[in-house]
Design a protein around this motif. Structure first.
Motif, short mmCIF file in Angstrom:
data_model
loop_
_atom_site.label_atom_id
_atom_site.label_comp_id
_atom_site.label_asym_id
_atom_site.label_seq_id
_atom_site.Cartn_x
_atom_site.Cartn_y
_atom_site.Cartn_z
N PHE A 1 69.33 5.32 65.64
CA PHE A 1 68.31 4.37 66.12
C PHE A 1 68.84 2.99 66.47
O PHE A 1 68.22 2.28 67.26
CB PHE A 1 67.19 4.28 65.08
CG PHE A 1 66.45 5.58 64.97
CD1 PHE A 1 65.54 5.95 65.92
CD2 PHE A 1 66.73 6.45 63.94
CE1 PHE A 1 64.88 7.17 65.84
CE2 PHE A 1 66.09 7.67 63.86
CZ PHE A 1 65.17 8.03 64.82
N TRP A 2 69.97 2.61 65.89
CA TRP A 2 70.51 1.30 66.23
C TRP A 2 70.98 1.25 67.68
O TRP A 2 71.00 0.20 68.30
CB TRP A 2 71.67 0.95 65.31
CG TRP A 2 72.77 1.97 65.34
CD1 TRP A 2 72.88 3.07 64.55
CD2 TRP A 2 73.88 1.98 66.20
NE1 TRP A 2 74.00 3.78 64.89
CE2 TRP A 2 74.64 3.13 65.89
CE3 TRP A 2 74.34 1.13 67.22
CZ2 TRP A 2 75.81 3.45 66.56
CZ3 TRP A 2 75.51 1.47 67.87
CH2 TRP A 2 76.23 2.61 67.54
N LEU A 3 71.36 2.38 68.25
CA LEU A 3 72.03 2.36 69.55
C LEU A 3 71.09 1.98 70.69
O LEU A 3 71.31 0.99 71.38
CB LEU A 3 72.72 3.70 69.78
CG LEU A 3 73.77 3.75 70.87
CD1 LEU A 3 74.73 4.90 70.62
CD2 LEU A 3 73.21 3.89 72.24
N PRO A 4 69.98 2.72 70.89
CA PRO A 4 69.09 2.31 71.98
C PRO A 4 68.35 1.02 71.68
O PRO A 4 67.72 0.46 72.57
CB PRO A 4 68.12 3.48 72.11
CG PRO A 4 68.20 4.22 70.85
CD PRO A 4 69.54 3.97 70.27
N ALA A 5 68.44 0.53 70.42
CA ALA A 5 67.77 -0.74 70.11
C ALA A 5 68.62 -1.94 70.49
O ALA A 5 68.12 -3.05 70.52
CB ALA A 5 67.44 -0.80 68.61
N SER A 6 69.91 -1.72 70.74
CA SER A 6 70.76 -2.90 70.93
C SER A 6 71.57 -2.88 72.22
O SER A 6 71.80 -3.93 72.81
CB SER A 6 71.72 -3.03 69.74
OG SER A 6 72.47 -1.86 69.61
N TYR A 7 72.03 -1.72 72.69
CA TYR A 7 73.03 -1.71 73.77
C TYR A 7 72.51 -2.35 75.05
O TYR A 7 73.29 -2.94 75.79
CB TYR A 7 73.47 -0.28 74.07
CG TYR A 7 74.63 0.20 73.23
CD1 TYR A 7 74.93 -0.40 72.03
CD2 TYR A 7 75.42 1.25 73.64
CE1 TYR A 7 75.97 0.04 71.25
CE2 TYR A 7 76.47 1.70 72.87
CZ TYR A 7 76.74 1.10 71.67
OH TYR A 7 77.77 1.53 70.90
N HIS A 8 71.21 -2.22 75.33
CA HIS A 8 70.73 -2.71 76.62
C HIS A 8 70.51 -4.21 76.63
O HIS A 8 70.16 -4.76 77.66
CB HIS A 8 69.43 -1.99 76.98
CG HIS A 8 68.32 -2.28 76.00
ND1 HIS A 8 68.34 -1.80 74.72
CD2 HIS A 8 67.20 -3.01 76.12
CE1 HIS A 8 67.26 -2.22 74.09
NE2 HIS A 8 66.55 -2.95 74.91
N THR A 9 70.69 -4.87 75.47
CA THR A 9 70.42 -6.31 75.44
C THR A 9 71.66 -7.13 75.78
O THR A 9 71.53 -8.26 76.23
CB THR A 9 69.91 -6.72 74.06
OG1 THR A 9 70.92 -6.41 73.10
CG2 THR A 9 68.64 -6.01 73.71
N ALA A 10 72.84 -6.58 75.54
CA ALA A 10 74.08 -7.34 75.74
C ALA A 10 74.33 -7.53 77.23
O ALA A 10 73.75 -6.83 78.06
CB ALA A 10 75.23 -6.59 75.11
N PRO A 11 75.21 -8.49 77.61
CA PRO A 11 75.62 -8.56 79.02
C PRO A 11 76.24 -7.24 79.47
O PRO A 11 76.75 -6.47 78.64
CB PRO A 11 76.67 -9.67 79.01
CG PRO A 11 76.35 -10.50 77.82
CD PRO A 11 75.77 -9.56 76.82
N PHE A 12 76.22 -6.99 80.77
CA PHE A 12 76.61 -5.66 81.28
C PHE A 12 78.04 -5.30 80.94
O PHE A 12 78.33 -4.16 80.55
CB PHE A 12 76.39 -5.60 82.79
CG PHE A 12 74.95 -5.51 83.14
CD1 PHE A 12 74.33 -4.27 83.23
CD2 PHE A 12 74.18 -6.64 83.33
CE1 PHE A 12 72.99 -4.17 83.52
CE2 PHE A 12 72.85 -6.55 83.63
CZ PHE A 12 72.24 -5.32 83.72
N THR A 13 78.95 -6.26 81.08
CA THR A 13 80.34 -6.00 80.74
C THR A 13 80.45 -5.47 79.32
O THR A 13 81.14 -4.48 79.06
CB THR A 13 81.14 -7.31 80.83
OG1 THR A 13 80.91 -7.88 82.10
CG2 THR A 13 82.59 -7.07 80.62
N ILE A 14 79.75 -6.15 78.41
CA ILE A 14 79.87 -5.81 77.00
C ILE A 14 79.22 -4.47 76.71
O ILE A 14 79.77 -3.63 76.00
CB ILE A 14 79.27 -6.95 76.15
CG1 ILE A 14 80.16 -8.19 76.28
CG2 ILE A 14 79.13 -6.55 74.71
CD1 ILE A 14 79.56 -9.44 75.71
N SER A 15 78.04 -4.24 77.30
CA SER A 15 77.41 -2.95 77.01
C SER A 15 78.22 -1.81 77.61
O SER A 15 78.22 -0.71 77.08
CB SER A 15 75.96 -2.92 77.46
OG SER A 15 75.84 -3.15 78.82
N ALA A 16 78.95 -2.07 78.71
CA ALA A 16 79.78 -1.01 79.28
C ALA A 16 80.90 -0.63 78.33
O ALA A 16 81.16 0.55 78.09
CB ALA A 16 80.35 -1.45 80.62
#
Lengths: 127, 513
Positions: B233-248
């Motif tokens: 549950f932590w994954l879809p709660a956080s990955y989309h909030t970071a800048p694109f470079t970082i989430s990639a």
């Protein structure tokens, strides 16, 4: 004696898990810290607590005396304490920042990330 | 330079170089331009040293060094086998691509907030986790990765990032505590922490409840890190909030370190066949695939869709471990390599889509096919590869694991995988229709150009996907050879202790715990 240590681990871990189940994020951070403390005691107990003589090689010999305590768990626990300290400090800072900018400490009231592109709320591009 | 010195250097460089770069970029804190220049050169150096290590491993099969001349069970060792080296190499390539992308994506505030030092710190942690030969050392690298990724996640200090980071931090902290407990129990049962030594001693021990509990704790701890059902549950709660470079870079690497740890621990230390773990892994794999893909189906934010797809793809990798035949393990290794490239590329594409259309909400975007036809082509490659369409890399990856599960009498698992593949195609079609095909909500008179620094890494990663797809043979062979060191612990043990050492032979030197 082992029972006392085992009971300590159980109480610490139980208290930690009880705190983690709370809604308040400060309590959750404290709970994780307690759980980490119980893990440290667990490592210590795993290394067998028997001898109390320090693991220092006596003068004139090359090897550790048979009666010396096991030094490895101490090294492991020390590392784990340092890491746990850093992460707990970060966690507390993060919670403080969350309180300042989200205005709440209630975990279920924090939904700014969930709102992005969610099918259930009117979607607002909050970037 | 003697051979052992060379081995020491090539093995340590993939960790040492990023660590040095983190230090240099931290010293250059107030000079963002210098940080950028140092980073790009440094990322090139990381690719170079990872290439040297890959060549050395291709020559010697497996390399090991002990630090500080401590003999194995006492000191900490680094070990590079084919699986580890493949992941180190792919990390280096990915880091370079993402680093180039960051030149245009990261804002000045992000760089002033310490993006580059944290980025290199994370690469250090990832490479360290891949190369270490000691379970407690693995824990330390996990923590290095966790603390730097937390810093990266909150770098923009927006509300959504802080909300996401709280969930990411608390669940991952819990996971690392479980990992630490498992290490403690394992040490109590065996009296050693080196992988090679554990691999010799564990098969001789009775499967006591304590050891089974240890195995389950490891599974939970790595499961949280890898994002498997029901711990994701932590994954879809956080990955989309970071800048694109970082989430990639997160999407490409972090969960895969968890998968790598599962593979290492449950092939070398604990046998998957034993004590019901195989059934647990199989059920978890199936549920991870299905829940991930259903989660993606209802989302409208591009990166949330992709985040849920990370979860469903992790299921495919675990599927390989559940089947546990040489073919299945090889398929899973192939899958990990393919997935790192494709998933990071899709997150970079999400960044490019956002740059072009001004939003990553699919309800608002549209019309990109007309304004950016090349971006559409670049999107189709990883999207169809993720869904597993021939002749792209995802097809071979899925083919290998599905084929292995049919042969391994797990047809239901293969059915779940094929069903998931179909729904993956649905999600990719959704992004295609909404972002590229349909008429845009707001007509732009002047389409925004996507800078070269953004398209170049996307094109390179797309080219790698195509290469793996069209010349799959050498990659499959490599994965098959890599699965040998996983399935035959003797190879791993012999590399550390010398050829005569075998499973079950206790060290005379080892002190009683």
């Amino acid at each position: 004696m082992t029972f006392v240590y085992a009971a300590t681990i159980a109480i610490l871990a139980g208290a930690g898990i009880y705190m983690i189940l709370a809604q308040n994020v400060v309590r959750i951070v404290m709970g994780v810290a307690l759980l980490a403390a119980s893990a440290n005691v667990l490592i210590f107990l795993s290394g067998r607590l028997g001898s109390v003589s320090p693991p220092i090689i006596p003068e004139g010999t090359d090897v550790l005396a048979q009666t010396a305590a096991n030094p490895l768990p101490q090294a492991l626990v020390l590392t784990a304490i340092v890491i746990g300290f850093a992460l707990t400090a970060f966690g507390v800072a993060l919670v403080y920042k969350a309180y300042r900018s989200l205005g709440t400490l209630d975990a279920s009231a924090m939904h700014d990330a969930e709102d992005m592109g969610s099918p259930f709320t009117p979607s607002q591009a909050k970037q | 330079m003697t051979e052992s010195t060379y081995n020491l250097l090539v093995l340590v460089f993939p960790v040492l170089v990023p660590l040095t770069l983190a230090a240099i970029t931290a010293v250059l804190w107030r000079a963002p331009a210098a940080q950028r220049a140092v980073s790009i050169i440094g990322l090139g150096v990381i690719v170079g040293v990872s290439g040297l290590l890959t060549m050395a491993v291709l020559q010697y099969d497996i390399l090991a060094v002990e630090f500080g001349s401590w003999a194995v069970p006492f000191g900490i060792s680094f070990v590079a086998d084919r699986l580890a080296v493949a992941l180190v190499m792919i990390t280096a390539i990915l880091a370079l691509c993402v680093g180039i992308f960051s030149l245009r994506d990261m804002r000045q505030t992000h760089i002033r907030g310490g993006f580059y030092p944290l980025f290199f710190g994370m690469i250090t942690g990832v490479n360290g986790a891949f190369l270490t030969g000691d379970i407690f050392n693995l824990y330390v690298w996990f923590e290095v990765m966790l603390i730097t990724s937390l810093g990266l996640l909150v770098i923009g200090r927006t509300k959504a990032q802080i909300d996401g980071a709280i969930k990411y931090a608390l669940l991952n902290l819990f996971g690392t505590v479980l990992f630490l407990m498992a290490v403690g129990l394992l040490y109590g049962a065996t009296g050693t922490l080196a992988f090679a030594d554990l691999a010799r001693i564990l098969p001789t021990l009775e499967p006591t409840p304590g050891l089974v509990a240890t195995a389950i704790l490891f599974l939970c701890a790595f499961g949280i890190k890898a994002g498997v059902f029901p711990l994701f549950f932590w994954l879809p709660a956080s990955y989309h909030t970071a800048p694109f470079t970082i989430s990639a870079i997160f999407a490409g690497l972090l969960t895969k370190v968890g998968v790598y740890a599962v593979f290492r621990v449950f092939t070398l230390l604990f046998a998957v066949e034993a004590s019901g773990i195989r059934e647990i892994v199989a059920v978890v794999a199936a549920l991870t695939m299905v829940t991930g893909v259903f989660g993606a189906a209802v989302q409208w934010n591009i990166r949330r869709i992709l985040s849920f797809h990370i979860i469903s793809q992790i299921g495919y990798m675990l599927m390989g471990l559940a089947v546990a035949t040489p073919l299945a393990i090889a398929g899973a290794i192939f899958y990990i390599v393919h997935h790192i490239i494709v998933k990071a590329n899709l997150f970079l594409l999400a960044g490019a889509i956002r740059h072009a259309s001004g939003t990553d909400d699919l309800k608002k975007s549209g019309g990109l096919l007309k304004s950016h036809p090349w971006l559409a082509v670049l999107f189709v490659i990883p999207a169809l590869s993720l869904a597993g369409l021939p002749p792209l890399s995802g097809f071979w990856a899925k083919f290998l694991v599905v084929d292995a599960s049919f042969k391994g009498d797990m047809a239901w698992l293969a059915a779940a995988a094929l069903f998931t593949g179909l729904l993956t195609l649905y999600s990719m079609t959704k992004i295609w229709m909404e972002a590229f095909w349909k008429e845009p909500g707001i007509e732009r008179s002047q389409p925004r150009k996507i800078p070269f620094a953004m398209t170049a890494p996307i094109a390179v990663l797309g080219a790698i996907t195509l290469t793996i797809g069209f010349y799959a043979e050498p990659f499959v062979q490599f994965a098959e050879q890599a699965s040998i060191t996983l399935l035959e612990p003797d190879v791993y043990i012999a590399a550390i202790f010398g050829a005569e050492a075998q499973v079950g032979e206790a060290t005379a030197l080892r002190s009683e715990p």
